[in-house]
Design an enzyme around this catalytic site. Structure first.
Site, mmCIF file in Angstrom:
data_model
loop_
_atom_site.group_PDB
_atom_site.id
_atom_site.type_symbol
_atom_site.label_atom_id
_atom_site.label_comp_id
_atom_site.label_asym_id
_atom_site.label_seq_id
_atom_site.Cartn_x
_atom_site.Cartn_y
_atom_site.Cartn_z
ATOM 1 N N CYS A 1 -16.096 49.788 16.932
ATOM 2 C CA CYS A 1 -17.524 49.620 16.612
ATOM 3 C C CYS A 1 -18.365 50.841 17.010
ATOM 4 C CB CYS A 1 -18.069 48.365 17.287
ATOM 5 S SG CYS A 1 -17.475 48.132 18.957
ATOM 6 N N HIS B 1 -24.969 47.531 19.820
ATOM 7 C CA HIS B 1 -24.591 48.688 20.636
ATOM 8 C C HIS B 1 -25.612 49.808 20.394
ATOM 9 C CE1 HIS B 1 -20.949 46.734 21.619
ATOM 10 N NE2 HIS B 1 -20.045 47.558 21.120
HETATM 11 P P1 NAP Z 1 -12.465 36.715 20.668
HETATM 12 O O1 NAP Z 1 -13.839 36.219 20.427
HETATM 13 O O2 NAP Z 1 -11.877 36.540 22.022
HETATM 14 O O3 NAP Z 1 -11.477 36.039 19.582
HETATM 15 C C1 NAP Z 1 -10.092 36.253 19.581
HETATM 16 C C2 NAP Z 1 -9.483 35.615 18.337
HETATM 17 O O4 NAP Z 1 -8.076 35.905 18.333
HETATM 18 C C3 NAP Z 1 -9.612 34.099 18.329
HETATM 19 O O5 NAP Z 1 -9.729 33.628 17.008
HETATM 20 C C4 NAP Z 1 -8.282 33.672 18.916
HETATM 21 O O6 NAP Z 1 -7.878 32.365 18.568
HETATM 22 C C5 NAP Z 1 -7.359 34.679 18.250
HETATM 23 N N1 NAP Z 1 -6.087 34.759 18.942
HETATM 24 C C6 NAP Z 1 -5.876 35.076 20.236
HETATM 25 N N2 NAP Z 1 -4.543 34.972 20.540
HETATM 26 C C7 NAP Z 1 -3.937 34.586 19.398
HETATM 27 C C8 NAP Z 1 -2.586 34.293 19.053
HETATM 28 N N3 NAP Z 1 -1.603 34.379 19.932
HETATM 29 N N4 NAP Z 1 -2.320 33.918 17.773
HETATM 30 C C9 NAP Z 1 -3.310 33.817 16.861
HETATM 31 N N5 NAP Z 1 -4.612 34.070 17.131
HETATM 32 C C10 NAP Z 1 -4.912 34.453 18.376
HETATM 33 O O7 NAP Z 1 -12.340 38.251 20.356
HETATM 34 P P2 NAP Z 1 -13.126 39.130 19.262
HETATM 35 O O8 NAP Z 1 -14.285 39.770 19.901
HETATM 36 O O9 NAP Z 1 -13.345 38.336 18.032
HETATM 37 O O10 NAP Z 1 -12.077 40.290 19.045
HETATM 38 C C11 NAP Z 1 -10.827 40.076 18.467
HETATM 39 C C12 NAP Z 1 -10.146 41.406 18.238
HETATM 40 O O11 NAP Z 1 -10.871 42.113 17.236
HETATM 41 C C13 NAP Z 1 -10.129 42.330 19.455
HETATM 42 O O12 NAP Z 1 -9.019 42.086 20.281
HETATM 43 C C14 NAP Z 1 -10.086 43.680 18.823
HETATM 44 O O13 NAP Z 1 -8.757 44.063 18.541
HETATM 45 C C15 NAP Z 1 -10.869 43.490 17.551
HETATM 46 N N6 NAP Z 1 -12.267 43.941 17.714
HETATM 47 C C16 NAP Z 1 -12.621 45.054 17.091
HETATM 48 C C17 NAP Z 1 -13.888 45.531 17.228
HETATM 49 C C18 NAP Z 1 -14.252 46.816 16.587
HETATM 50 O O14 NAP Z 1 -14.806 47.621 17.296
HETATM 51 N N7 NAP Z 1 -14.008 47.013 15.318
HETATM 52 C C19 NAP Z 1 -14.833 44.885 17.987
HETATM 53 C C20 NAP Z 1 -14.463 43.720 18.623
HETATM 54 C C21 NAP Z 1 -13.171 43.269 18.464
HETATM 55 P P3 NAP Z 1 -8.159 31.111 19.576
HETATM 56 O O15 NAP Z 1 -9.618 30.796 19.446
HETATM 57 O O16 NAP Z 1 -7.274 30.059 19.001
HETATM 58 O O17 NAP Z 1 -7.775 31.565 20.930
HETATM 59 O O1 3JN Z 2 -15.915 46.669 23.789
HETATM 60 C C1 3JN Z 2 -16.473 46.794 22.693
HETATM 61 O O2 3JN Z 2 -17.701 46.839 22.577
HETATM 62 C C2 3JN Z 2 -15.654 46.916 21.472
HETATM 63 C C3 3JN Z 2 -14.296 46.382 21.708
HETATM 64 C C4 3JN Z 2 -13.307 46.554 20.885
HETATM 65 C C5 3JN Z 2 -11.975 46.092 21.216
HETATM 66 C C6 3JN Z 2 -11.787 45.036 22.115
HETATM 67 C C7 3JN Z 2 -10.497 44.640 22.465
HETATM 68 C C8 3JN Z 2 -9.400 45.282 21.954
HETATM 69 C C9 3JN Z 2 -10.860 46.726 20.660
HETATM 70 C C10 3JN Z 2 -11.080 47.782 19.628
HETATM 71 O O3 3JN Z 2 -11.484 47.420 18.538
HETATM 72 O O4 3JN Z 2 -10.874 48.962 19.874
HETATM 73 C C11 3JN Z 2 -9.582 46.341 21.047
HETATM 74 C C12 3JN Z 2 -8.365 47.020 20.534
HETATM 75 O O5 3JN Z 2 -7.920 47.997 21.160
HETATM 76 O O6 3JN Z 2 -7.857 46.571 19.520
#
Ligand code: NAP
Ligand code: 3JN
Length: 340
Positions: free
Chosen positions: A133, A246
């Site tokens: 992000c 952010h």
């Molecule tokens: P979150 O609110 O904690 O949600 C995590 C999601 O992953 C939930 O739907 C969870 O399901 C699912 N999950 C966890 N363990 C799993 C498993 N073993 N099998 C299937 N599903 C599983 O986290 P979030 O903020 O949405 O972030 C999720 C991911 O997106 C991060 O880890 C990161 O890689 C990515 N992300 C990217 C950005 C970016 O900068 N582009 C920003 C934020 C996040 P349950 O509800 O069933 O546990």
């Molecule tokens: O912390 C934030 O504001 C953005 C977080 C992104 C994030 C959180 C957990 C795992 C990432 C990401 O998108 O880089 C990851 C990841 O490494 O996949």
């Protein structure tokens, strides 16, 4: 001609990003034939409403992607590492929100306002990566400046909302704030320190060189998206007690003559950017204004008087929307229109 419609899956549908992806697909009227919502076994049976229909969440399994055309992943890097290649093997194109595939030279890392042409490389592995992000909002603002003036160096400090850590972090800031205001005891489970009324110069893990992984992501992802590894980039990423949005203080040094006035006029014409810059009237980008919409807000644009060809600016975007879900859905739109 009837519009082609796609079978779409969202992996991580119950999370902060997944939930927003479902809303973005609906808001942007993505051409969907069927939608499958996947999460962990903990969420099986939970219902999520899509276009007025209540859809049961299913457990993400190895065979979840048979018959799916496009899968949006946001369930963490480990899940993406394991399941994205399996989904691709079943003929599905994966748009992955984790860092698992971002730096793979065969996987395109795409911000639609900057490098939409890179989507074409999805054929290599069947995977397209969505950047971090903090990187996305920075490159949306800097891309037109790099094209016109050539950026030599970027110094960035971030002020990142807790929603970037997921739904548990949003709850932690909320409960800690209430506890502190009511003189009650509280715990810190998501972060190593109190996040309410505090700033933590620590996002993701620390590396050997003293930087965090989040800071390192900003360096290498920016170079990959701008297709220029000569740009010097240094970042300090900080978690602040803000729920959504952010903010970034960005300083650039350009190769060619640049001025704040010209930067304002270039950014006013830049897709995806809104210049919010009238400091005399207290007008500048704010996280609470960026939240809930998809533009990258840029303001406080001024000459860096300490160097030649230096500019300072303040850049704010909704980290869950443009920083994750909206960017992924925009990539899906390019795929759907131009490639599938
Ligand atoms: P979150 O609110 O904690 O949600 C995590 C999601 O992953 C939930 O739907 C969870 O399901 C699912 N999950 C966890 N363990 C799993 C498993 N073993 N099998 C299937 N599903 C599983 O986290 P979030 O903020 O949405 O972030 C999720 C991911 O997106 C991060 O880890 C990161 O890689 C990515 N992300 C990217 C950005 C970016 O900068 N582009 C920003 C934020 C996040 P349950 O509800 O069933 O546990
Ligand atoms: O912390 C934030 O504001 C953005 C977080 C992104 C994030 C959180 C957990 C795992 C990432 C990401 O998108 O880089 C990851 C990841 O490494 O996949």
């Amino acid at each position: 001609m009837t519009e082609k419609k796609f079978n779409v899956a969202v992996a991580g549908a119950t999370g902060a990003v997944g939930n927003q992806m479902i809303s973005c697909l609906e808001e942007r009227n993505f051409p969907i034939n069927s939608i499958k919502l996947l999460a962990s076994s903990r969420s099986v049976g939970r219902k999520i409403v899509y276009r007025g229909n209540s859809i049961a969440v299913e457990e993400l399994k190895e065979n979840s992607f048979k018959g799916i055309d496009i899968a949006l992943f946001s369930a963490g890097g480990g899940i993406s590492e394991k399941f994205a290649p399996l989904a691709a093997k079943d003929g599905c194109v994966v748009i992955d929100n984790s860092s698992a595939w971002r730096m793979d030279p065969d996987v395109p890392l795409v911000v639609p306002e900057v490098n939409p042409h890179a989507v074409a490389q999805y054929t290599n592995k069947g995977i397209i990566a969505n950047p971090n992000c903090s990187t996305i909002q920075m490159v949306v603002a800097l891309y037109p400046l790099h094209q016109k003036y050539g950026i030599k160096r970027i110094v960035v400090s971030t002020y990142q909302a807790v929603s970037g850590t997921g739904k548990k972090a949003v709850e932690e800031l909320d409960s800690q704030t209430r506890a502190i205001l009511n003189s009650k005891n509280y715990e810190s489970k998501v972060y190593p320190h109190t996040i309410a009324f505090n700033c933590l110069p620590h996002i993701d893990v620390f590396l050997e060189n003293g930087y965090t992984r989040e800071e390192t992501k900003m360096v290498y992802e920016t170079q990959k998206i701008l297709e220029d590894d000569t740009i010097g980039i240094t970042a300090t990423t900080v978690r602040v007690p803000v729920f959504y949005g952010h903010s970034e203080s960005i300083n650039i040094e350009a190769k060619k003559n640049i001025s704040a006035q010209e930067v304002k006029s270039v950014l006013k014409k830049t897709p995806g950017v809104k210049v919010v810059d009238d400091p005399k009237n207290n007008v500048y980008p704010l996280a609470i204004d960026a939240a809930g919409q998809d533009l990258t807000l840029v303001g406080r644009i001024r000459d860096d008087e300490s160097i030649e060809n230096g500019i300072n600016m303040w850049v704010v975007a909704d980290n869950i929307r443009k920083g994750a879900a909206t960017n992924a859905v925009q990539i899906a739109e390019i795929l759907a229109k131009e490639y599938l």
